[in-house]
Write a protein that holds these residues in place. Structure first.
Motif, PDB file in Angstrom:
ATOM      1  N   VAL A  23      -5.773  -7.539 -20.262  1.00 18.62           N
ATOM      2  CA  VAL A  23      -5.946  -6.142 -20.682  1.00 18.62           C
ATOM      3  C   VAL A  23      -7.256  -5.633 -20.095  1.00 18.62           C
ATOM      4  CG1 VAL A  23      -6.183  -4.549 -22.614  1.00 18.62           C
ATOM      5  CG2 VAL A  23      -4.665  -6.537 -22.818  1.00 18.62           C
ATOM      6  N   CYS A  24      -7.170  -4.576 -19.313  1.00 20.44           N
ATOM      7  CA  CYS A  24      -8.336  -4.014 -18.643  1.00 20.44           C
ATOM      8  C   CYS A  24      -8.596  -2.611 -19.180  1.00 20.44           C
ATOM      9  CB  CYS A  24      -8.070  -3.966 -17.140  1.00 20.44           C
ATOM     10  SG  CYS A  24      -9.510  -3.557 -16.145  1.00 20.44           S
ATOM     11  N   LEU A  25      -9.831  -2.342 -19.598  1.00 18.11           N
ATOM     12  CA  LEU A  25     -10.213  -1.033 -20.135  1.00 18.11           C
ATOM     13  C   LEU A  25     -10.814  -0.188 -19.017  1.00 18.11           C
ATOM     14  CD1 LEU A  25     -11.885  -2.089 -23.524  1.00 18.11           C
ATOM     15  CD2 LEU A  25      -9.499  -1.475 -23.081  1.00 18.11           C
ATOM     16  N   LEU A  26     -10.232   0.985 -18.797  1.00 15.35           N
ATOM     17  CA  LEU A  26     -10.656   1.847 -17.700  1.00 15.35           C
ATOM     18  C   LEU A  26     -11.246   3.148 -18.232  1.00 15.35           C
ATOM     19  CD1 LEU A  26      -7.564   1.588 -15.318  1.00 15.35           C
ATOM     20  CD2 LEU A  26      -9.600   0.143 -15.356  1.00 15.35           C
ATOM     21  N   PRO A  27     -12.508   3.420 -17.936  1.00 14.29           N
ATOM     22  CA  PRO A  27     -13.066   4.722 -18.316  1.00 14.29           C
ATOM     23  C   PRO A  27     -12.446   5.855 -17.508  1.00 14.29           C
ATOM     24  CG  PRO A  27     -14.652   3.450 -17.041  1.00 14.29           C
ATOM     25  CD  PRO A  27     -13.511   2.536 -17.343  1.00 14.29           C
ATOM     26  N   ASN A  28     -12.016   5.540 -16.285  1.00 14.39           N
ATOM     27  CA  ASN A  28     -11.365   6.514 -15.407  1.00 14.39           C
ATOM     28  C   ASN A  28     -10.273   5.808 -14.611  1.00 14.39           C
ATOM     29  OD1 ASN A  28     -13.302   8.869 -15.782  1.00 14.39           O
ATOM     30  ND2 ASN A  28     -14.713   7.277 -15.036  1.00 14.39           N
ATOM     31  N   ALA A  29      -9.325   6.580 -14.097  1.00 15.48           N
ATOM     32  CA  ALA A  29      -8.245   6.009 -13.295  1.00 15.48           C
ATOM     33  C   ALA A  29      -8.804   5.366 -12.032  1.00 15.48           C
ATOM     34  CB  ALA A  29      -7.223   7.088 -12.936  1.00 15.48           C
ATOM     35  N   LEU A  30      -8.141   4.309 -11.570  1.00 15.45           N
ATOM     36  CA  LEU A  30      -8.527   3.623 -10.344  1.00 15.45           C
ATOM     37  C   LEU A  30      -7.707   4.131  -9.169  1.00 15.45           C
ATOM     38  CD1 LEU A  30      -8.578  -0.066 -11.675  1.00 15.45           C
ATOM     39  CD2 LEU A  30     -10.536   1.477 -11.435  1.00 15.45           C
ATOM     40  N   ARG A  31      -8.115   3.751  -7.969  1.00 13.93           N
ATOM     41  CA  ARG A  31      -7.255   3.985  -6.808  1.00 13.93           C
ATOM     42  C   ARG A  31      -5.972   3.170  -6.987  1.00 13.93           C
ATOM     43  NH1 ARG A  31     -11.857   2.314  -4.329  1.00 13.93           N
ATOM     44  NH2 ARG A  31     -10.729   0.573  -3.360  1.00 13.93           N
ATOM     45  N   ASP A  32      -4.854   3.710  -6.574  1.00 15.48           N
ATOM     46  CA  ASP A  32      -3.560   3.101  -6.866  1.00 15.48           C
ATOM     47  C   ASP A  32      -3.475   1.631  -6.461  1.00 15.48           C
ATOM     48  OD1 ASP A  32      -2.540   5.289  -8.122  1.00 15.48           O
ATOM     49  OD2 ASP A  32      -1.289   5.962  -6.448  1.00 15.48           O
ATOM     50  N   GLU A  33      -4.003   1.309  -5.291  1.00 18.90           N
ATOM     51  CA  GLU A  33      -3.839  -0.061  -4.809  1.00 18.90           C
ATOM     52  C   GLU A  33      -4.627  -1.077  -5.630  1.00 18.90           C
ATOM     53  OE1 GLU A  33      -7.206   1.708  -2.286  1.00 18.90           O
ATOM     54  OE2 GLU A  33      -5.292   2.374  -3.115  1.00 18.90           O
ATOM     55  N   LEU A  34      -5.660  -0.615  -6.348  1.00 14.45           N
ATOM     56  CA  LEU A  34      -6.483  -1.542  -7.120  1.00 14.45           C
ATOM     57  C   LEU A  34      -5.748  -2.124  -8.315  1.00 14.45           C
ATOM     58  CD1 LEU A  34     -10.096  -0.015  -7.174  1.00 14.45           C
ATOM     59  CD2 LEU A  34      -9.318  -2.145  -6.103  1.00 14.45           C
ATOM     60  N   TYR A  35      -4.857  -1.352  -8.927  1.00 15.69           N
ATOM     61  CA  TYR A  35      -4.103  -1.875 -10.068  1.00 15.69           C
ATOM     62  C   TYR A  35      -3.351  -3.141  -9.673  1.00 15.69           C
ATOM     63  CZ  TYR A  35      -4.909   2.713 -12.221  1.00 15.69           C
ATOM     64  OH  TYR A  35      -5.482   3.853 -12.746  1.00 15.69           O
ATOM     65  N   GLN A  36      -2.649  -3.061  -8.568  1.00 15.12           N
ATOM     66  CA  GLN A  36      -1.857  -4.207  -8.137  1.00 15.12           C
ATOM     67  C   GLN A  36      -2.736  -5.379  -7.713  1.00 15.12           C
ATOM     68  OE1 GLN A  36       1.844  -4.199  -8.166  1.00 15.12           O
ATOM     69  NE2 GLN A  36       0.976  -6.235  -8.451  1.00 15.12           N
ATOM     70  N   LYS A  37      -3.857  -5.092  -7.081  1.00 18.93           N
ATOM     71  CA  LYS A  37      -4.750  -6.173  -6.663  1.00 18.93           C
ATOM     72  C   LYS A  37      -5.340  -6.903  -7.862  1.00 18.93           C
ATOM     73  CE  LYS A  37      -6.081  -4.323  -2.134  1.00 18.93           C
ATOM     74  NZ  LYS A  37      -7.196  -3.803  -1.306  1.00 18.93           N
ATOM     75  N   ILE A  38      -5.707  -6.157  -8.887  1.00 20.43           N
ATOM     76  CA  ILE A  38      -6.251  -6.781 -10.094  1.00 20.43           C
ATOM     77  C   ILE A  38      -5.178  -7.627 -10.780  1.00 20.43           C
ATOM     78  CG2 ILE A  38      -7.148  -6.326 -12.416  1.00 20.43           C
ATOM     79  CD1 ILE A  38      -8.520  -3.832 -11.214  1.00 20.43           C
ATOM     80  N   ALA A  39      -3.958  -7.101 -10.880  1.00 22.11           N
ATOM     81  CA  ALA A  39      -2.873  -7.858 -11.506  1.00 22.11           C
ATOM     82  C   ALA A  39      -2.582  -9.146 -10.740  1.00 22.11           C
ATOM     83  CB  ALA A  39      -1.619  -6.994 -11.589  1.00 22.11           C
ATOM     84  N   ALA A  40      -2.620  -9.072  -9.414  1.00 23.71           N
ATOM     85  CA  ALA A  40      -2.407 -10.275  -8.609  1.00 23.71           C
ATOM     86  C   ALA A  40      -3.540 -11.271  -8.823  1.00 23.71           C
ATOM     87  CB  ALA A  40      -2.294  -9.902  -7.123  1.00 23.71           C
ATOM     88  N   GLU A  41      -4.765 -10.772  -8.951  1.00 22.36           N
ATOM     89  CA  GLU A  41      -5.917 -11.643  -9.181  1.00 22.36           C
ATOM     90  C   GLU A  41      -5.827 -12.335 -10.531  1.00 22.36           C
ATOM     91  OE1 GLU A  41      -9.777 -13.183  -8.013  1.00 22.36           O
ATOM     92  OE2 GLU A  41      -8.208 -12.132  -6.912  1.00 22.36           O
ATOM     93  N   MET A  42      -5.392 -11.605 -11.572  1.00 18.56           N
ATOM     94  CA  MET A  42      -5.274 -12.192 -12.908  1.00 18.56           C
ATOM     95  C   MET A  42      -4.103 -13.176 -12.958  1.00 18.56           C
ATOM     96  SD  MET A  42      -7.882 -10.973 -14.212  1.00 18.56           S
ATOM     97  CE  MET A  42      -7.673 -11.768 -15.815  1.00 18.56           C
ATOM     98  N   ASN A  43      -3.045 -12.893 -12.192  1.00 18.15           N
ATOM     99  CA  ASN A  43      -1.920 -13.811 -12.009  1.00 18.15           C
ATOM    100  C   ASN A  43      -1.250 -14.205 -13.329  1.00 18.15           C
ATOM    101  OD1 ASN A  43      -0.199 -15.182 -10.247  1.00 18.15           O
ATOM    102  ND2 ASN A  43      -1.285 -17.121 -10.550  1.00 18.15           N
TER     103      ASN A  43
END
Length: 287
Positions: A23-43
């Motif tokens: 679960v990631c808390l975001l004060p502001n929206a990220l660039r679209d590609e970052l969501y997927q990169k973070i999810a892949a990193e958390m695995n």
């Protein structure tokens, strides 16, 4: 940029059981590609991103947030355990002051509330329709082998196939399944099926009295097996409620980690899915 991130085991009250979600808390929206990169990193099977919708809100006082879910390979429209995990972070870690939280998602607004020691999620009910087993015989074979089948159903909204084992099969038959993920992908590449639920009737007279058992396989989303799946239970609840003639049910998803879900069918085409959650990690993600 530094972001707060947590790992939460959902649908359990014990660490290292249930289904883990980041679960990631975001004060502001990220660039679209970052969501997927973070999810892949958390695995993990899902990573949830909670976003403030009102700049004046914070995670303690706000009652309405944006919520998105990503597997290691793609975004999904609905995820139960990561919603439960998200609410657990807000209620237990951020000490959110509101009795009910509203998440704006790809599946519409989802209300989540505390009820005793459980978190209750208000989800859409997805009743599956009967499907001719011949249409998916190779996929069934890749999933359950030669076990006897009682029903095959399909949910067009969730793209989930439900396979009910015959009542001659018990929980041990379900837990011993070893689906061939590569063969599942080979036999179903049309995009019609995004996950296979295998279920068997429970033993409600025994303690703790589970009405049904299930497992869930989704290699199309990069998840050979999901430990405990809230979205699958929006389909299972619709199926078993009609078969058992019950509105309130107790379910157990018997993966190796295992998890318990309380289900209540409502009269408005919705289902309440309740469970517990345990936070096992919290830290800072540096981008």
């Amino acid at each position: 940029m530094e972001l707060s991130i947590f790992t939460v085991d959902a649908f359990t009250d014990q660490p290292f059981k249930g289904n883990p979600a980041a679960v990631c808390l975001l004060p502001n929206a990220l660039r679209d590609e970052l969501y997927q990169k973070i999810a892949a990193e958390m695995n993990l099977s899902e990573t949830a991103f909670i976003m403030r919708l009102n700049p004046t809100d914070d995670f303690t006082s706000g009652s309405r947030f944006g919520l998105r879910w990503f597997t290691p390979t793609n975004e999904v429209p609905l995820c139960g355990h990561a919603t439960l995990a998200s609410a657990a972070v807000l209620f237990y870690k951020k000490k959110n002051i509101n009795p009910t939280l509203v998440f704006e998602t790809l599946s519409g607004e989802l209300n989540v509330r505390l009820c005793g020691q459980s978190i209750v999620m208000d989800f859409p009910l997805h009743k599956p329709v009967v499907l001719d087993p011949a249409e998916v015989k190779d996929l069934i074979k890749a999933t359950v082998g030669d076990l006897s089948i009682q029903d095959v159903c399909y949910c067009t909204v969730t793209k989930k196939l439900l396979v009910r084992l015959s009542d001659s099969c018990d929980r041990s038959a379900l837990t011993s399944l070893k689906p061939d993920a590569a063969q599942q992908l080979k036999t179903e590449s049309s995009g019609k099926v995004k996950g296979v639920i295998v279920t068997v009737k429970g033993a409600p007279t025994a303690q703790p009295g589970y009405d049904f058992f299930s497992r869930y396989f989704a290699p199309w989303n990069g998840i050979p097996e999901d430990p405990v799946t809230g979205s699958a239970h929006t389909v299972l609840a619709g199926y078993w409620s009609e078969k058992l003639g019950k509105q309130k049910m107790l379910a157990y998803q018997c993966s190796s980690r295992g998890g318990e879900l309380e289900l209540m069918i409502r009269g408005d085409g919705r289902v309440d899915i309740a469970g517990r959650a345990v936070t096992v990690f919290q830290g800072t993600l540096t981008l």
